[in-house]
Scaffold this motif. Structure first.
Motif, PDB file in Angstrom:
ATOM      1  N   PRO A 245       0.776  -1.241   0.000  1.00 27.79           N
ATOM      2  CA  PRO A 245       0.000   0.000   0.000  1.00 27.79           C
ATOM      3  C   PRO A 245       0.803   1.285   0.000  1.00 27.79           C
ATOM      4  O   PRO A 245       0.216   2.357  -0.205  1.00 27.79           O
ATOM      5  N   LEU A 246       2.117   1.230   0.212  1.00 30.03           N
ATOM      6  CA  LEU A 246       2.914   2.458   0.215  1.00 30.03           C
ATOM      7  C   LEU A 246       3.619   2.716  -1.114  1.00 30.03           C
ATOM      8  O   LEU A 246       4.388   3.668  -1.239  1.00 30.03           O
ATOM      9  N   THR A 247       3.349   1.889  -2.124  1.00 27.00           N
ATOM     10  CA  THR A 247       4.023   2.010  -3.413  1.00 27.00           C
ATOM     11  C   THR A 247       3.710   3.354  -4.072  1.00 27.00           C
ATOM     12  O   THR A 247       2.561   3.802  -4.090  1.00 27.00           O
ATOM     13  N   ASP A 250       3.400   6.790 -10.731  1.00 26.47           N
ATOM     14  CA  ASP A 250       3.154   8.035 -11.463  1.00 26.47           C
ATOM     15  C   ASP A 250       3.423   9.260 -10.592  1.00 26.47           C
ATOM     16  O   ASP A 250       2.678  10.260 -10.616  1.00 26.47           O
ATOM     17  N   SER A 251       4.494   9.160  -9.786  1.00 19.00           N
ATOM     18  CA  SER A 251       4.925  10.251  -8.902  1.00 19.00           C
ATOM     19  C   SER A 251       3.915  10.576  -7.805  1.00 19.00           C
ATOM     20  O   SER A 251       3.990  11.630  -7.177  1.00 19.00           O
ATOM     21  N   GLU A 252       2.965   9.676  -7.581  1.00 15.48           N
ATOM     22  CA  GLU A 252       1.976   9.866  -6.523  1.00 15.48           C
ATOM     23  C   GLU A 252       2.360   8.999  -5.328  1.00 15.48           C
ATOM     24  O   GLU A 252       2.417   7.777  -5.431  1.00 15.48           O
ATOM     25  N   ASN A 253       2.633   9.635  -4.180  1.00 18.12           N
ATOM     26  CA  ASN A 253       3.023   8.901  -2.988  1.00 18.12           C
ATOM     27  C   ASN A 253       1.876   8.052  -2.454  1.00 18.12           C
ATOM     28  O   ASN A 253       0.715   8.485  -2.435  1.00 18.12           O
ATOM     29  N   ALA A 284      -2.895   9.720  -5.027  1.00 18.08           N
ATOM     30  CA  ALA A 284      -1.993   9.866  -3.891  1.00 18.08           C
ATOM     31  C   ALA A 284      -2.687   9.471  -2.589  1.00 18.08           C
ATOM     32  O   ALA A 284      -3.857   9.790  -2.358  1.00 18.08           O
ATOM     33  N   SER A 285      -1.953   8.746  -1.762  1.00 16.21           N
ATOM     34  CA  SER A 285      -2.366   8.417  -0.396  1.00 16.21           C
ATOM     35  C   SER A 285      -3.698   7.674  -0.324  1.00 16.21           C
ATOM     36  O   SER A 285      -4.482   7.856   0.607  1.00 16.21           O
ATOM     37  N   GLN A 286      -3.957   6.789  -1.306  1.00 17.94           N
ATOM     38  CA  GLN A 286      -5.168   5.967  -1.202  1.00 17.94           C
ATOM     39  C   GLN A 286      -4.883   4.620  -0.544  1.00 17.94           C
ATOM     40  O   GLN A 286      -5.794   3.935  -0.108  1.00 17.94           O
TER      41      GLN A 286
END
Length: 340
Positions: A245-247, A250-253, A284-286
């Protein structure tokens, strides 16, 4: 499992025991689900001084046996967070009290035994991700195997990963089916994460191989944070799913990822076809992959911080069955629901 669903409420309070936890047992009659039993941590045997016992944080069921983890259960006032597992049996439609209480043979403070549980027939596996590993490394983690013989559950093995080191959290996630067992160690290598596949031969479990993410990605991924495994009883072929889940994509943390694997004739390979159907747009952060489940070709992946309806942290579940994914959100979705 069939017509029964277990729902955990690990922070439910009881008189004299804050956050002791509880489990709700639902059964289906026809097409209708209804609450059948509500069992609290105190009723199950969680000690009254075990505040934040986490009873119900980990659940598994197979037929008429239900397994409930209570990773914050204490062995005594000065032996906190050792953890315990409670095993319930069902007769004539009722889940019996008291349950069997399982602890490890080398129980220690802060082990978090029961953080992850699973069951397949007469075998229960329990993760203790903060137990010292075989080399004495802090929070390297360990997994325990229990067998049901002569009417009782007995610890038969203690498993370690060949690559574990300090703070790997081996045993953070576990899944067993037939003679295969997958174990996650999501904090390995600075939270890049790693997973292990064990197999059983003649009653003995041994590590078959370990594996990391099959796609190049940098930094923290938390590969192995969630795992699930399904083996076809007829063919022996199987599907395995590992969440990360932390992968970053596309440059989205913290977009997250779920990696599917498939085996034919005993050889496991990364399944690009299923992965294509899980090609979920980056957000990001989903935390996609925080929870996973598979039943051969059907895959479910949770993203509990997914944003939808112009609202943050609603949460979603993504489903594929060898077709492009479909997204499900709660019908009454609201901010900070963390559905999935």
């Amino acid at each position: 499992s069939g017509d029964t669903i277990l729902v955990g409420a690990p922070e439910e309070d009881q008189t004299g025991c804050t956050n002791c936890g509880a489990v709700y047992f639902y059964t289906r009659t026809g097409t209708t689900w209804s609450l059948h039993q509500h069992i609290t941590g105190l009723a199950a045997g969680v000690t009254a001084y075990s505040e934040r016992a986490g009873f119900g944080a980990a659940l598994a069921i197979d037929g008429d046996t239900a397994v409930v983890g209570a990773y914050g259960d204490d062995q005594g006032p000065s032996v906190p967070d050792t953890g315990a597992v409670y095993v319930f049996s069902r007769t004539t439609g009722t889940w019996n009290l008291p349950p069997a209480r399982l602890v490890s043979n080398d129980i220690a403070v802060l082990d978090r035994f029961g953080f992850a549980v699973d069951i397949d027939g007469p075998t229960i596996v329990v993760g203790a991700p903060q137990h010292e590993d075989v080399d004495g490394d802090l929070q390297g983690g360990s997994v325990y195997v229990f067998q049901h013989t002569a009417g009782s559950w007995t610890q038969t093995q203690q498993l370690y990963g060949s690559q574990t080191g300090a703070y790997d959290n081996f045993g953070y996630a576990v899944s067993i089916d037939a003679q295969s067992l997958v174990i996650g160690a999501p904090v390995h290598n600075s939270s890049a994460g790693i997973a292990y596949l064990f197999t059983e031969q003649a009653g003995v479990w041994g590590e078959l191989f370990y594996f990391a993410t099959p796609i190049a990605a940098s930094g923290q991924q938390n590969f192995g944070r969630s795992v699930d495994l399904h083996i076809n009883d007829s063919t022996g072929d199987g599907t395995m799913l590992v969440g990360a889940p932390l992968t970053m994509l596309d440059s989205e943390n913290f977009t997250g990822m779920a990696y599917p694997y498939h085996t034919v004739s005993g050889s496991w390979t990364y399944d690009n076809t299923l992965n294509y159907n899980l090609n979920i747009p980056s957000q990001a952060s989903q935390f996609l992959g925080g929870a996973v489940a598979t039943n051969q070709d059907i895959i479910l992946v949770g993203a509990d911080a997914h944003s939808a309806f112009n609202t943050t942290d609603v949460g979603a579940v993504f489903r594929t069955d060898n077709t492009p994914y479909r997204k499900k959100t709660a019908f009454d979705a609201q901010q900070d629901d963390y559905f999935g």
